[in-house]
Write a protein that holds these residues in place. Structure first.
Motif, PDB file in Angstrom:
ATOM      1  N   UNK A   1       0.845  -1.185   0.000  1.00 58.80           N
ATOM      2  CA  UNK A   1       0.000   0.000   0.000  1.00 58.80           C
ATOM      3  C   UNK A   1       0.881   1.234   0.000  1.00 58.80           C
ATOM      4  N   UNK A   2       0.345   2.276  -0.615  1.00 64.30           N
ATOM      5  CA  UNK A   2       1.059   3.545  -0.668  1.00 64.30           C
ATOM      6  C   UNK A   2       0.188   4.641  -0.075  1.00 64.30           C
ATOM      7  N   UNK A   3       0.840   5.587   0.578  1.00 60.06           N
ATOM      8  CA  UNK A   3       0.133   6.734   1.134  1.00 60.06           C
ATOM      9  C   UNK A   3      -0.232   7.693   0.011  1.00 60.06           C
ATOM     10  N   UNK A  24     -14.164   3.422  -8.222  1.00 59.81           N
ATOM     11  CA  UNK A  24     -13.953   1.991  -8.059  1.00 59.81           C
ATOM     12  C   UNK A  24     -12.591   1.632  -7.487  1.00 59.81           C
ATOM     13  N   UNK A  25     -11.989   2.578  -6.766  1.00 58.74           N
ATOM     14  CA  UNK A  25     -10.667   2.368  -6.172  1.00 58.74           C
ATOM     15  C   UNK A  25     -10.834   2.143  -4.675  1.00 58.74           C
ATOM     16  N   UNK A  26     -10.330   1.017  -4.193  1.00 63.31           N
ATOM     17  CA  UNK A  26     -10.385   0.731  -2.760  1.00 63.31           C
ATOM     18  C   UNK A  26      -9.330   1.551  -2.034  1.00 63.31           C
ATOM     19  N   UNK A  27      -9.694   2.060  -0.873  1.00 64.21           N
ATOM     20  CA  UNK A  27      -8.758   2.823  -0.066  1.00 64.21           C
ATOM     21  C   UNK A  27      -8.961   2.469   1.406  1.00 64.21           C
ATOM     22  N   UNK A  55      -2.370   3.377  -7.235  1.00 64.40           N
ATOM     23  CA  UNK A  55      -1.851   4.671  -6.780  1.00 64.40           C
ATOM     24  C   UNK A  55      -1.954   5.762  -7.840  1.00 64.40           C
ATOM     25  N   UNK A  56      -1.446   5.521  -9.037  1.00 64.02           N
ATOM     26  CA  UNK A  56      -1.442   6.568 -10.073  1.00 64.02           C
ATOM     27  C   UNK A  56      -2.853   6.990 -10.459  1.00 64.02           C
ATOM     28  N   UNK A  57      -3.742   6.023 -10.623  1.00 61.51           N
ATOM     29  CA  UNK A  57      -5.130   6.344 -10.974  1.00 61.51           C
ATOM     30  C   UNK A  57      -5.801   7.143  -9.860  1.00 61.51           C
ATOM     31  N   UNK A  58      -5.546   6.752  -8.617  1.00 62.23           N
ATOM     32  CA  UNK A  58      -6.128   7.455  -7.471  1.00 62.23           C
ATOM     33  C   UNK A  58      -5.561   8.865  -7.358  1.00 62.23           C
ATOM     34  N   UNK A  67      -7.435  18.396  -5.187  1.00 59.73           N
ATOM     35  CA  UNK A  67      -6.531  18.058  -4.087  1.00 59.73           C
ATOM     36  C   UNK A  67      -5.097  18.398  -4.491  1.00 59.73           C
ATOM     37  N   UNK A  68      -4.336  18.895  -3.535  1.00 60.80           N
ATOM     38  CA  UNK A  68      -2.916  19.142  -3.737  1.00 60.80           C
ATOM     39  C   UNK A  68      -2.174  18.036  -3.017  1.00 60.80           C
ATOM     40  N   UNK A  69      -1.540  17.142  -3.764  1.00 64.88           N
ATOM     41  CA  UNK A  69      -0.881  15.976  -3.184  1.00 64.88           C
ATOM     42  C   UNK A  69       0.621  16.139  -3.225  1.00 64.88           C
ATOM     43  N   UNK A  70       1.276  15.638  -2.166  1.00 59.23           N
ATOM     44  CA  UNK A  70       2.730  15.627  -2.125  1.00 59.23           C
ATOM     45  C   UNK A  70       3.232  14.407  -2.867  1.00 59.23           C
ATOM     46  N   UNK A  71       4.390  14.514  -3.473  1.00 57.32           N
ATOM     47  CA  UNK A  71       4.999  13.355  -4.136  1.00 57.32           C
ATOM     48  C   UNK A  71       5.909  12.640  -3.184  1.00 57.32           C
TER      49      UNK A  71
END
Length: 71
Positions: A1-3, A24-27, A55-58, A67-71
């Protein structure tokens, strides 16, 4: 899993989960039970995790929705 997302804002976590479920993405939300230790004041951030293969699709789904996401 990835954050995917880490935040203290429970509304953002709920919105992100709803968006991902719609795609359709489980989290999985981690650190929810930390509120017992902190007294529900929100000092410990919660993490939203997704499977490595999603991860990439989400990430794209959340960025497309502001959303502003950190890499």
């Amino acid at each position: 899993m990835k954050q995917l997302l880490r935040t203290n804002d429970i509304a953002s976590i709920a919105f992100a989960q709803a968006l991902l479920q719609g795609e359709g993405i489980d989290c999985f939300e981690m650190d929810v039970n930390m509120s017992i230790l902190e007294g529900s004041i929100g000092i410990f951030p919660r993490r939203l995790m997704v499977a490595n293969e999603d991860y990439e699709e989400a990430r794209i789904a959340l960025i497309d929705n502001g959303f502003s996401l950190e890499d």
